[in-house]
Scaffold this motif. Structure first.
Motif, short mmCIF file in Angstrom:
data_model
loop_
_atom_site.label_atom_id
_atom_site.label_comp_id
_atom_site.label_asym_id
_atom_site.label_seq_id
_atom_site.Cartn_x
_atom_site.Cartn_y
_atom_site.Cartn_z
N ILE A 294 65.84 17.40 19.59
CA ILE A 294 66.98 17.19 20.49
C ILE A 294 67.82 18.47 20.50
CG2 ILE A 294 69.13 15.90 20.86
CD1 ILE A 294 66.84 14.05 21.28
N THR A 295 68.00 19.06 21.70
CA THR A 295 68.80 20.29 21.77
C THR A 295 69.94 20.23 22.79
OG1 THR A 295 67.26 21.23 23.37
CG2 THR A 295 66.86 21.76 21.05
N CYS A 296 69.86 19.24 23.71
CA CYS A 296 70.87 19.21 24.77
C CYS A 296 71.02 17.80 25.34
CB CYS A 296 70.49 20.17 25.89
SG CYS A 296 68.97 19.69 26.75
N GLY A 297 71.95 17.64 26.25
CA GLY A 297 72.17 16.35 26.89
C GLY A 297 70.96 15.86 27.67
N CYS B 34 67.83 16.34 26.81
CA CYS B 34 66.93 15.78 25.79
C CYS B 34 67.37 14.36 25.46
CB CYS B 34 66.97 16.61 24.51
SG CYS B 34 66.34 18.28 24.64
N VAL B 35 68.67 14.20 25.24
CA VAL B 35 69.22 12.89 24.89
C VAL B 35 68.85 11.87 25.97
CG1 VAL B 35 71.35 11.56 24.60
CG2 VAL B 35 71.10 13.78 23.46
N THR C 158 70.43 9.19 15.50
CA THR C 158 70.09 8.12 16.42
C THR C 158 70.29 6.76 15.78
OG1 THR C 158 68.40 9.56 17.39
CG2 THR C 158 68.19 7.21 17.86
N LYS D 201 73.19 16.74 15.42
CA LYS D 201 72.10 16.84 16.39
C LYS D 201 70.93 15.92 16.05
CE LYS D 201 71.69 20.78 18.29
NZ LYS D 201 71.46 22.18 18.56
N GLY D 202 70.61 15.04 17.00
CA GLY D 202 69.46 14.16 16.84
C GLY D 202 69.72 12.87 16.09
N LEU E 91 74.50 14.30 19.81
CA LEU E 91 74.31 15.75 19.67
C LEU E 91 75.03 16.29 18.44
CD1 LEU E 91 74.54 16.93 23.38
CD2 LEU E 91 72.54 16.99 21.89
N ALA E 92 75.96 15.51 17.90
CA ALA E 92 76.66 15.93 16.68
C ALA E 92 76.74 14.73 15.73
CB ALA E 92 78.06 16.43 17.01
#
Length: 72
Positions: free
Chosen positions: A10-13, A15-16, A42, A39-40, A36-37
């Motif tokens: 996951i690197t960006c919106g 990806c999310v 879930t 990162k990844g 994202l914070a």
């Protein structure tokens, strides 16, 4: 039932959004919350418990993402 996971890749919106949509297509997954914070990070709400292998199989429809369970 909610469980915590880590999704690598996951690197960006974008990806999310892609990962969330892919996971939520699984009939046993009610909701996927991906952050994202950190990162990844879930949280997946499931109707019944799915194994990491089952989750990874669903995620493998996308390239470059791996999932690991975080101990509660």
């Amino acid at each position: 039932m909610k469980q915590k996971f880590q999704i690598n890749g996951i690197t960006c919106g974008g990806c999310v959004a892609r990962v969330k949509m892919t996971l939520e297509k699984h009939p046993k997954i009610e909701k996927a919350e991906i952050f994202l914070a950190p990162k990844g990070a879930t949280i997946i709400t499931m109707k019944e418990v799915l194994s990491i292998a089952e989750l990874q199989k669903q995620l493998s429809k996308l390239i470059g993402y791996t999932i690991t369970e975080l101990k509660q």
